[in-house]
Design an enzyme around this catalytic site. Structure first.
Site, PDB file in Angstrom:
ATOM      1  N   HIS A  52     -28.283 -24.822 -16.992  1.00 24.81           N
ATOM      2  CA  HIS A  52     -28.435 -24.284 -18.334  1.00 24.81           C
ATOM      3  C   HIS A  52     -28.779 -25.449 -19.273  1.00 24.81           C
ATOM      4  CE1 HIS A  52     -23.986 -25.283 -18.294  1.00 24.81           C
ATOM      5  NE2 HIS A  52     -24.437 -26.008 -19.286  1.00 24.81           N
TER       6      HIS A  52
HETATM    7  P1  TYD Z   1     -20.228 -23.191 -17.559  1.00 22.80           P
HETATM    8  O1  TYD Z   1     -20.466 -24.147 -18.675  1.00 22.80           O
HETATM    9  O2  TYD Z   1     -21.237 -22.095 -17.377  1.00 22.80           O
HETATM   10  O3  TYD Z   1     -20.070 -23.978 -16.190  1.00 22.80           O
HETATM   11  P2  TYD Z   1     -21.129 -24.886 -15.405  1.00 22.80           P
HETATM   12  O4  TYD Z   1     -22.297 -25.029 -16.276  1.00 22.80           O
HETATM   13  O5  TYD Z   1     -20.435 -26.191 -15.198  1.00 22.80           O
HETATM   14  O6  TYD Z   1     -21.446 -24.214 -14.147  1.00 22.80           O
HETATM   15  O7  TYD Z   1     -18.783 -22.569 -17.722  1.00 22.80           O
HETATM   16  C1  TYD Z   1     -18.213 -21.759 -16.711  1.00 22.80           C
HETATM   17  C2  TYD Z   1     -17.224 -20.820 -17.384  1.00 22.80           C
HETATM   18  O8  TYD Z   1     -16.182 -21.570 -18.007  1.00 22.80           O
HETATM   19  C3  TYD Z   1     -17.844 -19.946 -18.442  1.00 22.80           C
HETATM   20  O9  TYD Z   1     -17.284 -18.653 -18.339  1.00 22.80           O
HETATM   21  C4  TYD Z   1     -17.402 -20.566 -19.751  1.00 22.80           C
HETATM   22  C5  TYD Z   1     -16.111 -21.244 -19.391  1.00 22.80           C
HETATM   23  N1  TYD Z   1     -15.888 -22.485 -20.169  1.00 22.80           N
HETATM   24  C6  TYD Z   1     -14.928 -22.507 -21.152  1.00 22.80           C
HETATM   25  O10 TYD Z   1     -14.224 -21.511 -21.419  1.00 22.80           O
HETATM   26  N2  TYD Z   1     -14.723 -23.666 -21.864  1.00 22.80           N
HETATM   27  C7  TYD Z   1     -15.460 -24.778 -21.614  1.00 22.80           C
HETATM   28  O11 TYD Z   1     -15.254 -25.833 -22.279  1.00 22.80           O
HETATM   29  C8  TYD Z   1     -16.483 -24.736 -20.600  1.00 22.80           C
HETATM   30  C9  TYD Z   1     -17.344 -25.938 -20.282  1.00 22.80           C
HETATM   31  C10 TYD Z   1     -16.653 -23.570 -19.904  1.00 22.80           C
END
Ligand code: TYD
Length: 140
Positions: A52
């Site tokens: 992303h």
């Molecule tokens: P995401 O940023 O999509 O993970 P990655 O990019 O590392 O695969 O986040 C995964 C899930 O965690 C999503 O549902 C949002 C949640 N999240 C939070 O609640 N707080 C945070 O600080 C982060 C980074 C993610």
């Protein structure tokens, strides 16, 4: 934004026979105010994280333990950075599509972030990311 703005930098290292110490402090080592810290751990072999972009978020990424690759993509160019030392940091500016992969067993990815969690700051679709990059170029 260009991937050239994303850079790996060595953090200070205080080496000691009892174990080494590194630190991160602003503003010289972190070019933003830290609003949030999160970390990835227990990543299974072969898993990808990220995939992303963020509209406004600045981040500093550190492999606290183990190693992983971060593929950075600004819509035109792409480069892969391997973080494999606890004293290396990678700064990622806004509007960079990033994917984290090739995690070693036991890797821990620490992220210092300039904003609190905000889902509306994410761009999760690659085509939407390319459109946003093109819109930005027209404005600039
Ligand atoms: P995401 O940023 O999509 O993970 P990655 O990019 O590392 O695969 O986040 C995964 C899930 O965690 C999503 O549902 C949002 C949640 N999240 C939070 O609640 N707080 C945070 O600080 C982060 C980074 C993610």
């Amino acid at each position: 934004m260009s991937i050239d703005r994303c850079h790996v930098r060595d953090l200070p290292r205080i080496t000691d026979v009892r174990g080494n110490l590194s630190y991160v402090e602003g503003p010289s080592l972190v070019p933003f105010d830290i609003q949030r810290v999160y970390y990835l751990y227990d990543v299974p072999g072969g898993a990808d994280r990220g995939a992303h972009a963020h509209k406004a978020l600045h981040q500093l990424v550190i492999a606290l333990s183990g190693a992983f690759d971060i593929v950075l993509d600004d819509g035109k160019n792409r480069k892969s950075v391997r973080l494999d030392r606890a004293y290396k940091s990678l700064y990622i500016c806004p509007m960079i599509w990033r994917t984290l992969n090739n995690f070693s067993s036991g890797a821990v990815c620490l992220v210092l972030a300039s904003e609190r969690y905000d889902e509306s700051d994410y761009i999760r679709d690659y085509d939407d990311f390319l459109k946003a990059v093109n819109r930005q170029e027209i404005v600039e």
